[in-house]
Design a protein around this motif. Structure first.
Motif, PDB file in Angstrom:
ATOM      1  N   LEU A 192      33.357  54.230  26.571  1.00 33.90           N
ATOM      2  CA  LEU A 192      32.191  53.215  27.056  1.00 33.90           C
ATOM      3  C   LEU A 192      33.037  51.907  27.346  1.00 33.90           C
ATOM      4  O   LEU A 192      32.874  51.303  28.237  1.00 33.90           O
ATOM      5  CB  LEU A 192      31.361  53.077  26.094  1.00 33.90           C
ATOM      6  CG  LEU A 192      30.119  52.011  26.539  1.00 33.90           C
ATOM      7  CD1 LEU A 192      29.319  52.605  27.581  1.00 33.90           C
ATOM      8  CD2 LEU A 192      28.942  51.980  25.194  1.00 33.90           C
ATOM      9  N   LEU A 193      33.674  51.222  26.355  1.00 35.55           N
ATOM     10  CA  LEU A 193      34.110  50.100  26.414  1.00 35.55           C
ATOM     11  C   LEU A 193      35.216  49.955  27.523  1.00 35.55           C
ATOM     12  O   LEU A 193      35.093  49.017  28.141  1.00 35.55           O
ATOM     13  CB  LEU A 193      34.729  49.605  25.134  1.00 35.55           C
ATOM     14  CG  LEU A 193      35.285  48.038  25.058  1.00 35.55           C
ATOM     15  CD1 LEU A 193      34.309  47.162  25.199  1.00 35.55           C
ATOM     16  CD2 LEU A 193      35.747  47.677  23.714  1.00 35.55           C
ATOM     17  N   GLN A 194      35.758  51.022  27.580  1.00 38.08           N
ATOM     18  CA  GLN A 194      36.976  50.922  28.582  1.00 38.08           C
ATOM     19  C   GLN A 194      36.773  50.998  29.887  1.00 38.08           C
ATOM     20  O   GLN A 194      37.230  50.364  30.814  1.00 38.08           O
ATOM     21  CB  GLN A 194      37.917  52.207  28.609  1.00 38.08           C
ATOM     22  CG  GLN A 194      38.795  52.227  27.287  1.00 38.08           C
ATOM     23  CD  GLN A 194      39.255  53.770  27.013  1.00 38.08           C
ATOM     24  OE1 GLN A 194      39.298  54.663  27.958  1.00 38.08           O
ATOM     25  NE2 GLN A 194      39.835  54.212  25.757  1.00 38.08           N
ATOM     26  N   MET A 195      35.353  51.174  30.167  1.00 34.68           N
ATOM     27  CA  MET A 195      34.835  51.023  31.543  1.00 34.68           C
ATOM     28  C   MET A 195      34.806  49.692  31.885  1.00 34.68           C
ATOM     29  O   MET A 195      34.621  49.536  33.184  1.00 34.68           O
ATOM     30  CB  MET A 195      33.357  51.869  31.422  1.00 34.68           C
ATOM     31  CG  MET A 195      33.252  53.387  31.384  1.00 34.68           C
ATOM     32  SD  MET A 195      31.426  53.989  31.234  1.00 34.68           S
ATOM     33  CE  MET A 195      31.796  55.730  31.083  1.00 34.68           C
ATOM     34  N   GLY A 196      34.598  48.677  31.140  1.00 27.83           N
ATOM     35  CA  GLY A 196      34.608  47.444  31.192  1.00 27.83           C
ATOM     36  C   GLY A 196      35.851  46.936  32.172  1.00 27.83           C
ATOM     37  O   GLY A 196      35.608  45.898  33.024  1.00 27.83           O
ATOM     38  N   ASN A 197      37.020  47.651  32.007  1.00 27.67           N
ATOM     39  CA  ASN A 197      37.906  47.374  32.757  1.00 27.67           C
ATOM     40  C   ASN A 197      37.868  47.427  34.207  1.00 27.67           C
ATOM     41  O   ASN A 197      38.568  46.878  35.190  1.00 27.67           O
ATOM     42  CB  ASN A 197      39.229  48.065  32.387  1.00 27.67           C
ATOM     43  CG  ASN A 197      39.675  47.684  31.086  1.00 27.67           C
ATOM     44  OD1 ASN A 197      40.003  46.767  30.697  1.00 27.67           O
ATOM     45  ND2 ASN A 197      39.871  48.736  30.086  1.00 27.67           N
ATOM     46  N   LYS A 198      36.924  48.264  34.581  1.00 28.01           N
ATOM     47  CA  LYS A 198      36.828  48.293  36.043  1.00 28.01           C
ATOM     48  C   LYS A 198      35.492  47.634  36.728  1.00 28.01           C
ATOM     49  O   LYS A 198      35.208  47.618  37.962  1.00 28.01           O
ATOM     50  CB  LYS A 198      36.053  49.888  36.562  1.00 28.01           C
ATOM     51  CG  LYS A 198      37.252  50.932  36.070  1.00 28.01           C
ATOM     52  CD  LYS A 198      36.510  52.285  36.246  1.00 28.01           C
ATOM     53  CE  LYS A 198      37.729  53.378  36.072  1.00 28.01           C
ATOM     54  NZ  LYS A 198      37.105  54.836  36.238  1.00 28.01           N
ATOM     55  N   ILE A 199      35.032  46.703  35.947  1.00 29.72           N
ATOM     56  CA  ILE A 199      33.718  45.803  36.281  1.00 29.72           C
ATOM     57  C   ILE A 199      34.376  44.402  36.788  1.00 29.72           C
ATOM     58  O   ILE A 199      35.037  43.705  35.899  1.00 29.72           O
ATOM     59  CB  ILE A 199      32.680  45.575  35.067  1.00 29.72           C
ATOM     60  CG1 ILE A 199      32.258  47.085  34.649  1.00 29.72           C
ATOM     61  CG2 ILE A 199      31.535  44.589  35.475  1.00 29.72           C
ATOM     62  CD1 ILE A 199      31.093  46.760  33.779  1.00 29.72           C
ATOM     63  N   LYS A 200      34.041  43.867  37.945  1.00 29.13           N
ATOM     64  CA  LYS A 200      34.869  42.829  38.614  1.00 29.13           C
ATOM     65  C   LYS A 200      33.727  41.644  38.514  1.00 29.13           C
ATOM     66  O   LYS A 200      34.001  40.618  38.861  1.00 29.13           O
ATOM     67  CB  LYS A 200      35.381  43.173  39.945  1.00 29.13           C
ATOM     68  CG  LYS A 200      36.434  44.426  39.681  1.00 29.13           C
ATOM     69  CD  LYS A 200      37.512  43.967  38.918  1.00 29.13           C
ATOM     70  CE  LYS A 200      38.473  45.540  39.081  1.00 29.13           C
ATOM     71  NZ  LYS A 200      39.499  45.386  37.726  1.00 29.13           N
ATOM     72  N   CYS A 201      32.415  41.896  38.631  1.00 30.21           N
ATOM     73  CA  CYS A 201      31.506  41.268  38.932  1.00 30.21           C
ATOM     74  C   CYS A 201      31.146  40.165  37.766  1.00 30.21           C
ATOM     75  O   CYS A 201      31.653  40.802  36.712  1.00 30.21           O
ATOM     76  CB  CYS A 201      30.159  41.646  39.415  1.00 30.21           C
ATOM     77  SG  CYS A 201      29.196  42.756  38.192  1.00 30.21           S
TER      78      CYS A 201
END
Length: 259
Positions: A192-201
């Motif tokens: 779940l936390l790793q997904m944050g690496n894909k968030i650019k906004c």
């Protein structure tokens, strides 16, 4: 149940995402307030899998939103919005997380303990009977018990609430159980936390200091993985800022500035 309500006039540049899972309708007051300045979508999640809810949200935004939208997620809806943004970044201009659940398991272990510690004597019996009902094989009873359990938790989650009526349309135990098991697994695994690496906004998290979901479980993990992240802690505020006497005005001022 229809899976979308609209507020204000197009273009619909904002979407509010409810918590639960399986508790649609609770974001209606926020949608109404924001509709004075923006067109607002209130998608209602009806699918019983995490993948289904992500796809359902994508379809609703694609068909009705003025993309990219500002996505405002509350509680479980904040986590769903986080997952959605990581996977469909072109749909989201800004992500706002309100009262999010923790993003690492170590912060989640004491949420229920905190809630139980706040129960009054008159609530104990209710708490235990609802727990029993949630394990009852009769699905209808469990839907009703989930609604009652949610109302009891809302009571202990609030710091100084104004009198208000929950605006839940219905509760679904099946949605809650199936989706939350998947989401919990993602959190435990660290994915779940790793997904944050894909968030650019840009991402803004708003959290009450009395919320039983510890703010550190949002602020600390997300500070490590997000490139553009801001955290706002509201004083004298529980899980739902829009029902709090002492935080409601500041909460809405913040939201209106962000959208």
């Amino acid at each position: 149940m229809e899976n979308l309500r609209k507020y204000g006039n197009p273009p619909f540049t904002v979407a509010v995402i409810h918590g639960g899972p399986g508790a649609p309708g609770e974001m209606a007051p926020v949608a109404r307030e924001l509709s004075s300045i923006r067109g607002v979508l209130e998608p209602l999640q009806t699918k019983t899998t995490l993948e289904g809810q992500v796809r359902e949200l994508r379809d609703v935004l694609e068909e009705n939103g003025a993309l990219p939208v500002t996505l405002i997620g509350f509680s479980w809806g904040a986590m769903l919005s986080f997952i959605f943004t990581a996977r469909s970044s072109q749909f989201v201009k800004k992500l706002i997380l309100i009262g999010s659940g923790p993003f690492e398991e170590k912060y989640a272990v004491n949420v229920m303990k905190t809630r139980i510690s706040r129960l009054g004597k008159e609530d104990w019996e209710n708490f235990f009977s609802l727990n029993e009902a949630l394990n009852d094989p009769s699905a209808k009873k469990r839907d009703k018990a989930l609604c009652s359990f949610g109302k009891l938790m809302s009571k202990v989650d609030a710091y100084d609430p104004i009198p208000y009526e929950e605006e839940l349309l219905e509760c679904s135990y099946d949605i809650f159980k199936c989706v939350w098991e998947e989401a919990s697994g993602l959190r435990i695994s660290g994915k779940l936390l790793q997904m944050g690496n894909k968030i650019k906004c840009p991402v803004v998290a708003i959290h009450g200091d009395y919320d039983p979901h510890p703010f550190e479980g949002v602020k600390e993990p997300l500070s490590r993985v997000l490139k553009d992240f801001r955290f706002v802690l509201l004083e004298k505020c529980g899980h739902k800022p829009w029902v709090e006497k002492q935080a409601k005005a500041r909460f809405y001022d913040l939201l209106k500035d962000e959208i």
